[in-house]
Design a protein around this motif. Sequence first.
Motif, PDB file in Angstrom:
ATOM      1  N   GLU A   1       5.070  -2.432   5.677  1.00  0.00           N
ATOM      2  CA  GLU A   1       5.981  -1.778   6.611  1.00  0.00           C
ATOM      3  C   GLU A   1       5.935  -2.495   7.956  1.00  0.00           C
ATOM      4  O   GLU A   1       4.932  -3.100   8.316  1.00  0.00           O
TER       5      GLU A   1
ATOM      6  N   ARG B   1      -3.070  -0.712   6.883  1.00  0.00           N
ATOM      7  CA  ARG B   1      -1.704  -0.395   6.448  1.00  0.00           C
ATOM      8  C   ARG B   1      -1.608  -0.557   4.935  1.00  0.00           C
ATOM      9  O   ARG B   1      -2.372  -1.320   4.345  1.00  0.00           O
TER      10      ARG B   1
ATOM     11  N   CYS C   1       9.658   1.440  -0.575  1.00  0.00           N
ATOM     12  CA  CYS C   1       9.110   2.441   0.355  1.00  0.00           C
ATOM     13  C   CYS C   1       8.326   3.513  -0.410  1.00  0.00           C
ATOM     14  O   CYS C   1       7.247   3.941   0.028  1.00  0.00           O
ATOM     15  N   ALA C   2       8.865   3.935  -1.550  1.00  0.00           N
ATOM     16  CA  ALA C   2       8.168   4.947  -2.352  1.00  0.00           C
ATOM     17  C   ALA C   2       6.836   4.406  -2.863  1.00  0.00           C
ATOM     18  O   ALA C   2       5.825   5.116  -2.901  1.00  0.00           O
ATOM     19  N   GLN C   3       6.851   3.126  -3.232  1.00  0.00           N
ATOM     20  CA  GLN C   3       5.621   2.526  -3.756  1.00  0.00           C
ATOM     21  C   GLN C   3       4.582   2.354  -2.650  1.00  0.00           C
ATOM     22  O   GLN C   3       3.385   2.527  -2.882  1.00  0.00           O
TER      23      GLN C   3
ATOM     24  N   GLU D   1       4.245   4.324  -0.185  1.00  0.00           N
ATOM     25  CA  GLU D   1       3.696   5.669   0.023  1.00  0.00           C
ATOM     26  C   GLU D   1       2.643   5.983  -1.038  1.00  0.00           C
ATOM     27  O   GLU D   1       1.624   6.617  -0.756  1.00  0.00           O
ATOM     28  N   ARG D   2       2.886   5.502  -2.258  1.00  0.00           N
ATOM     29  CA  ARG D   2       1.964   5.755  -3.375  1.00  0.00           C
ATOM     30  C   ARG D   2       0.575   5.171  -3.109  1.00  0.00           C
ATOM     31  O   ARG D   2      -0.432   5.757  -3.480  1.00  0.00           O
TER      32      ARG D   2
ATOM     33  N   ARG E   1      -0.651   4.305  -0.067  1.00  0.00           N
ATOM     34  CA  ARG E   1      -1.119   4.497   1.313  1.00  0.00           C
ATOM     35  C   ARG E   1      -2.535   5.077   1.321  1.00  0.00           C
ATOM     36  O   ARG E   1      -2.845   5.988   0.571  1.00  0.00           O
ATOM     37  N   HIS E   2      -3.378   4.519   2.171  1.00  0.00           N
ATOM     38  CA  HIS E   2      -4.774   4.964   2.330  1.00  0.00           C
ATOM     39  C   HIS E   2      -5.608   4.723   1.074  1.00  0.00           C
ATOM     40  O   HIS E   2      -6.673   5.324   0.924  1.00  0.00           O
TER      41      HIS E   2
ATOM     42  N   ARG F   1      -8.494   6.781  -2.931  1.00  0.00           N
ATOM     43  CA  ARG F   1      -8.315   6.920  -1.485  1.00  0.00           C
ATOM     44  C   ARG F   1      -9.568   6.398  -0.782  1.00  0.00           C
ATOM     45  O   ARG F   1     -10.685   6.607  -1.263  1.00  0.00           O
TER      46      ARG F   1
END
Lengths: 231, 32
Positions: free
Chosen positions: A9, A67, A96-98, A100-101, A103-104, A187
């Motif tokens: 991003e 990120r 973008c969806a991926q 988010e998947r 993230r962290h 995570r």
Amino acid sequence: MLYLYAILELPPPTKPLPAGIGGVAPLFVTSRDLACAATETADTTISPEPSQIWRHQEVVAALMEGRPVLPLRFGTVVEDAGACQRLLARHHDALCAQLERVRHCVEFALRVAGLPEMADPALDPVSISTGSGPGATHLRTLARRERGWPASTETFPHEGLAAHAAEQLLWACSPSQPDLRASFLVRRQNASSFLDDVAVLQRLRPDLGVTVTGPWPPYSFSDPDLSGGSE
Amino acid sequence: IPSRTSGEIAVADLLDRVLHKGLVLATISVAG
């Protein structure tokens, strides 16, 4: 030509990145709120030399600090920045969806050596063992290759590994890769607990070669299957 | 079970991922 490493991003990192393929510093190609880390190259075919593979990994790992990133398959090249921008725009929503998947999250690699040969319990062994046509042969090949976790948790008590993992992926096995291999998306805050879960497994089954490496970038969880184009 | 060092396993895991996983967008052109 542009060699591509990963999608992330905006804004891209301002911290200097490691040298990329060919020893060249990465640049960023942007489209809307996405960026792709890339390196200019004259090569249309990338040789998987140890140094190149390590540079690919080093760049992706550096991008991952702070990120989410979607690592691209090694050897991905496009004609120019315009082609890269068109890809980012075309697949914008899926990417973008991926992001988010993952993230962290980080990825851990699990290997188990020493398990007995297994067939996929979903495949009926009677129906695939009697045929002699090409279909039956194909199914037998699949049964050897696409094995799952051992059906009996007494053989390998893997269920404890799911406690601190967001997702898991079992790899297909092959004659050159007899180990059971799995990827776990974890995570960051659960990474220590996940490694504790693996340690429990290692103590339960000291006769097996249970190993874990990581954290890696989420290579196994980055592909939303864009073969059909954007939604 | 073959005896392997942690470094050998880490490299095998890295190669698995860099060469066989990751997002597929572009051409993937890797020699041999």
